[in-house]
Design an enzyme around this catalytic site. Structure first.
Site, PDB file in Angstrom:
ATOM      1  N   GLU A 156      -9.425   2.981   7.559  1.00 52.87           N
ATOM      2  CA  GLU A 156     -10.568   2.085   7.665  1.00 52.87           C
ATOM      3  C   GLU A 156     -10.336   1.064   8.778  1.00 52.87           C
ATOM      4  O   GLU A 156      -9.190   0.742   9.115  1.00 52.87           O
ATOM      5  CB  GLU A 156     -10.807   1.355   6.334  1.00 52.87           C
ATOM      6  CG  GLU A 156     -11.231   2.292   5.211  1.00 52.87           C
ATOM      7  CD  GLU A 156     -11.485   1.570   3.898  1.00 52.87           C
ATOM      8  OE1 GLU A 156     -12.419   1.971   3.181  1.00 52.87           O
ATOM      9  OE2 GLU A 156     -10.745   0.611   3.585  1.00 52.87           O
ATOM     10  N   CYS A 183      -1.241  -5.767  -2.112  1.00 48.72           N
ATOM     11  CA  CYS A 183      -2.037  -5.156  -1.050  1.00 48.72           C
ATOM     12  C   CYS A 183      -2.474  -3.758  -1.468  1.00 48.72           C
ATOM     13  O   CYS A 183      -1.640  -2.898  -1.772  1.00 48.72           O
ATOM     14  CB  CYS A 183      -1.227  -5.093   0.246  1.00 48.72           C
ATOM     15  SG  CYS A 183      -2.136  -4.375   1.628  1.00 48.72           S
ATOM     16  N   GLY A 239      -1.584  -0.271   7.346  1.00 48.75           N
ATOM     17  CA  GLY A 239      -0.304   0.032   7.963  1.00 48.75           C
ATOM     18  C   GLY A 239       0.454  -1.188   8.455  1.00 48.75           C
ATOM     19  O   GLY A 239      -0.084  -2.282   8.583  1.00 48.75           O
ATOM     20  N   HIS A 298       3.838 -15.509   3.571  1.00 45.48           N
ATOM     21  CA  HIS A 298       3.356 -15.571   2.183  1.00 45.48           C
ATOM     22  C   HIS A 298       4.294 -16.277   1.202  1.00 45.48           C
ATOM     23  O   HIS A 298       3.884 -16.553   0.069  1.00 45.48           O
ATOM     24  CB  HIS A 298       3.004 -14.186   1.640  1.00 45.48           C
ATOM     25  CG  HIS A 298       2.026 -13.428   2.489  1.00 45.48           C
ATOM     26  ND1 HIS A 298       0.863 -14.001   2.957  1.00 45.48           N
ATOM     27  CD2 HIS A 298       2.048 -12.167   2.968  1.00 45.48           C
ATOM     28  CE1 HIS A 298       0.206 -13.111   3.680  1.00 45.48           C
ATOM     29  NE2 HIS A 298       0.900 -12.002   3.710  1.00 45.48           N
ATOM     30  N   CYS A 418      -8.891  -8.998   4.060  1.00 43.93           N
ATOM     31  CA  CYS A 418      -7.450  -8.759   4.150  1.00 43.93           C
ATOM     32  C   CYS A 418      -6.901  -8.231   2.834  1.00 43.93           C
ATOM     33  O   CYS A 418      -7.174  -8.784   1.764  1.00 43.93           O
ATOM     34  CB  CYS A 418      -6.724 -10.047   4.522  1.00 43.93           C
ATOM     35  SG  CYS A 418      -7.115 -10.639   6.168  1.00 43.93           S
TER      36      CYS A 418
END
Length: 438
Positions: A156, A183, A239, A298, A418
């Site tokens: 995508e 994710c 990726g 993060h 995201c």
């Protein structure tokens, strides 16, 4: 910095006239917010026998698409044209058809010999991306594409209009091997690396959609204005870009090469992101290309980041930040730190202070922090921080001298934001039906 020696409960709101007063003191136990531990929800995270999340750095040895014009340098295209018995200037014509006119249709290549068009198109334009599905937000400013690759793999990309620029979030791998539990892309693991041409074709096809008016509020060319096209690239799709280093960098070189070699984009409009492959970050610094580098951090502490970003078990926070600072020292380009704010997991005020301390320890002016509220899922531990907590986190970083901007998130309503890019079972069924019908 010891989080147990900091008091960051509900802070009193400063008056509009006064700057935020951020005081570090010993906490009261009742005031401390809980620490939620990361865990995979709704899927089984792949782990090794010792219980650690598994990581895939190398792509499985599977067939790549046939060599495409976009995989080659202009010199290589010219050599191939000569092999076919034609003068080398035909390579420039073919390149312009692809990069400028966004076409691989031999019938539209009227400047080529009519009896050789089909042969040239077959030699230079093997099938790459086939559009399966397109989702558009209500305002028309964000479009998510589902692409089927030559081998049936699905990826995508997301096209976004902002004031003064058009951004495309591109994928660089089919799936992802970094196994981050928050994710969606990493849930199925890594299928294979995308080729240079597959990466670039996302841009070429997005430019075609823009030219056809598929991004809404189209600005007409003329009166000195050039036709609209993608002018900002973020490698934040499916990726880990630095795990497909060679092909990603070849794609970057094609992006910035002037026509007819490539797309003629500005390197400063390209952002390459990573979860923290420290040796590859240092390698990127040596490329001498003024792109923007973004580190998806993060968490500033290894205790949390080991669980949140499994690659942290290989390269710890300090080593990754050292590599990021090396990128700044080498290139002079300010580094972006991406930080998804997750409620009660990584949004504690002491973590903002710890992050500021670690960044400032390496100097001032080298970094910019982009917190982004995680895209919420009802009933999940993976949900966005409250507005009050988000405001305090940002305020603490700014007060410590770290330029910090809360990032805009686009495409949530079409699962295009995201961490949301993943080919679902429905997508796979639609792609299979599409391929059968085709």
């Amino acid at each position: 910095m010891d989080p147990n020696k900091l008091n960051h409960g509900a802070a009193a709101q400063p008056s509009p006239e006064a700057p935020p007063k951020l005081i570090k003191t010993r906490p009261r136990a009742a005031a401390a917010r809980p620490q939620v531990r990361p865990k995979a929800e709704g899927w089984q995270q792949l782990t090794s026998p010792d219980g650690r999340p598994t990581l895939q750095f190398a792509s499985p040895r599977v067939k790549q698409p046939d060599t495409h014009l976009a995989d080659m340098t202009l010199a290589e295209r010219e050599a191939k044209v000569v092999e076919l018995g034609l003068p080398k200037f035909r390579a420039k014509q073919l390149s312009k058809h692809y990069f400028e006119h966004r076409t691989t249709d031999p019938e539209r290549m009227t400047d080529l010999p009519k009896d050789r068009r089909d042969e040239l198109a077959a030699a230079f334009f093997p099938p790459l991306l086939t559009e399966v599905k397109r989702l558009v937000t209500d305002d028309g400013d964000t479009v998510k594409f589902l692409w089927r690759l030559f081998d049936g793999a699905l990826v995508e990309s997301v096209l976004m209009r902002y004031p003064g620029r058009i951004t495309l979030c591109v994928s660089s791998q089919c799936g992802c091997g970094m196994n981050c539990p928050f994710c969606a892309t990493g849930q199925a693991g890594l299928t294979r690396n995308m080729s240079t041409a597959e990466i670039l074709d996302q841009i070429v096809q997005a430019n075609r959609v823009i030219a056809e008016g598929g991004l809404g509020r189209r600005r007409e060319a003329g009166n000195g204005a050039e036709p609209e096209r993608v002018n900002n690239i973020v490698f934040m799709g499916m990726g880990e870009p630095l795990a497909n280093y060679k092909r990603v960098m070849h794609a970057v070189h094609r992006m910035i090469a002037p026509s007819p070699e490539g797309l003629g984009m500005s390197a400063r409009g390209i952002t390459v992101s990573t979860v923290g492959l420290a040796p590859a970050i240092r390698k990127l610094a040596a490329e001498d290309i003024p792109i923007t580098f973004a580190l998806s951090l993060h968490a500033p502490d290894d205790q949390l980041r080991d669980d949140l970003i499994p690659v942290n078990s290989r390269w710890k926070v300090e080593e990754v930040l050292d590599a990021a600072y090396h990128y700044y020292e080498t290139t002079g380009r300010r580094v972006s730190i991406e930080y998804a704010l997750i409620k009660d997991m990584n949004d504690h005020a002491w973590r903002a202070d710890l992050l500021a301390e670690k960044l400032n320890a390496r100097g001032r002016g080298w970094v910019h922090v982009n917190p982004i509220p995680l895209n919420p899922t009802p009933g999940s531990i993976w949900t966005s921080s409250t507005k009050e907590v988000t405001r305090e986190f940002v305020d603490r970083l700014n007060a410590a001298g770290i330029p910090t901007t809360l990032r805009d998130t686009r495409g949530k309503e079409i699962d295009g934001a995201c961490g949301q890019l993943v080919a679902t079972e429905q997508d796979r069924a639609e792609a299979e039906a599409f391929a059968t019908a085709g």
